[in-house]
Design a protein around this motif. Structure first.
Motif, PDB file in Angstrom:
ATOM      1  N   ARG A  83       0.829  -1.206   0.000  1.00 37.62           N
ATOM      2  CA  ARG A  83       0.000   0.000   0.000  1.00 37.62           C
ATOM      3  C   ARG A  83       0.862   1.255   0.000  1.00 37.62           C
ATOM      4  NH1 ARG A  83      -2.921  -3.110   3.776  1.00 37.62           N
ATOM      5  NH2 ARG A  83      -1.953  -1.963   5.510  1.00 37.62           N
ATOM      6  N   GLU A  87       1.187   4.336  -2.761  1.00 40.30           N
ATOM      7  CA  GLU A  87       0.901   5.721  -2.388  1.00 40.30           C
ATOM      8  C   GLU A  87       2.066   6.659  -2.680  1.00 40.30           C
ATOM      9  OE1 GLU A  87      -1.829   6.984  -1.484  1.00 40.30           O
ATOM     10  OE2 GLU A  87      -3.036   5.619  -0.276  1.00 40.30           O
ATOM     11  N   GLN A  88       3.288   6.222  -2.387  1.00 44.63           N
ATOM     12  CA  GLN A  88       4.414   7.134  -2.291  1.00 44.63           C
ATOM     13  C   GLN A  88       5.436   7.047  -3.424  1.00 44.63           C
ATOM     14  OE1 GLN A  88       4.385   9.402   0.056  1.00 44.63           O
ATOM     15  NE2 GLN A  88       2.629   8.568   1.154  1.00 44.63           N
ATOM     16  N   ALA A 115      -4.270   2.924  -3.855  1.00 44.65           N
ATOM     17  CA  ALA A 115      -3.708   4.061  -3.131  1.00 44.65           C
ATOM     18  C   ALA A 115      -4.760   5.158  -2.965  1.00 44.65           C
ATOM     19  CB  ALA A 115      -2.484   4.596  -3.874  1.00 44.65           C
ATOM     20  N   GLU A 117      -5.072   7.668  -0.877  1.00 44.13           N
ATOM     21  CA  GLU A 117      -4.563   9.028  -0.684  1.00 44.13           C
ATOM     22  C   GLU A 117      -4.061   9.602  -2.010  1.00 44.13           C
ATOM     23  OE1 GLU A 117      -1.635   9.073   2.370  1.00 44.13           O
ATOM     24  OE2 GLU A 117      -2.910   8.023   3.820  1.00 44.13           O
ATOM     25  N   ARG A 118      -3.399   8.778  -2.753  1.00 39.04           N
ATOM     26  CA  ARG A 118      -2.902   9.221  -4.066  1.00 39.04           C
ATOM     27  C   ARG A 118      -4.075   9.497  -5.003  1.00 39.04           C
ATOM     28  NH1 ARG A 118       1.616   5.727  -7.445  1.00 39.04           N
ATOM     29  NH2 ARG A 118       1.625   6.994  -9.367  1.00 39.04           N
ATOM     30  N   PRO A 168       2.987  11.252  -6.537  1.00 40.60           N
ATOM     31  CA  PRO A 168       3.811  10.595  -5.523  1.00 40.60           C
ATOM     32  C   PRO A 168       5.093  11.394  -5.305  1.00 40.60           C
ATOM     33  CG  PRO A 168       4.017   9.450  -7.611  1.00 40.60           C
ATOM     34  CD  PRO A 168       2.932  10.475  -7.794  1.00 40.60           C
TER      35      PRO A 168
END
Length: 233
Positions: A83, A87-88, A115, A117-118, A168
């Protein structure tokens, strides 16, 4: 550079591949600052792929820390690492790794499925995908085309859009220019740098070609940052 400024920070990392052809990699220190572009040079067998696997959390170090956006990914569970990576980290693979029968927009939006948040950062995701296609010089009507109908250059740009969508903080690019001629390399890097600069994204690109170095903020070589050991046959 202060530690707090680093989007990527490796400290005292060591990893050993098991098996008859045992291979170990030690990285005492490596960092990439927010918004910085770094070219990592290394020949085949120099440990570049192992290092990228450690950065992306697909393998765990035997010791040391690998921090991305302040989080030590070595301390996360397998599911949490998956995960977190979605996301990052935006990844541009050497072979693009597009879904051949998926549409362009489906390929670009794929990371957002894992993801939330993304996905939220992307806003209206389909519109953002279309905007990225335009910014990367793709035709406005390409979003519904199947990936396997695209030229190599178009596939590459779709792979870049997939890595960039949702902003990201770190982009990792694995030999993305290796199959391109000189003019195409220049055009590709122009587009990539323009997009990472727009969003203040950090870029770590792996290559064996030192001629690309002048385009980057910093150039480092595997032999300068890593110690490789191989077991005797």
């Amino acid at each position: 550079m202060q530690v707090g400024d680093a989007v990527l920070a490796l400290s005292k990392v060591a990893y050993r591949w098991p098996g008859r052809t045992a291979f170990s990699l030690t990285v005492p220190d490596l960092s990439v600052a927010k918004g910085e572009s770094v070219l990592l040079l290394g020949e085949s067998g120099s440990g570049k792929s192992t290092l990228l696997s450690l950065i992306c959390g697909t393998v765990l170090p035997d010791r040391g820390t690998v921090k991305v956006a302040g989080t030590n990914i070595a301390g996360l569970s397998g599911a949490a690492r998956d995960r977190f990576r979605a996301e990052q980290i935006g990844v541009i693979f050497q072979q693009f790794n597009l879904l051949p029968f998926g549409s362009v927009v489906d390929n670009i939006l794929l990371p957002l499925r894992f993801a939330p948040e993304r996905r939220a950062r992307a806003g209206h995701a389909a519109s953002e995908a279309a905007n990225l296609c335009t910014a990367l010089g793709l035709p406005t009507d390409i979003t519904q085309a199947k990936a396997n109908t695209l030229s190599v250059g178009q596939q590459q740009r779709v792979a870049v859009a997939r890595a960039l969508i949702g902003q990201p903080p770190l982009i990792v690019a694995d030999e993305p220019t290796s199959a391109l001629d000189a003019n195409s390399q220049v055009a590709f890097l122009d587009l990539l740098f323009a997009q990472t600069a727009t969003h203040g994204t950090s870029l770590l690109m792996v290559s064996h070609d030192p001629r690309l170095g002048e385009r980057f903020d910093r150039v480092i070589s595997m032999e300068d940052i890593a110690l490789i050991e191989r077991a005797a046959a």
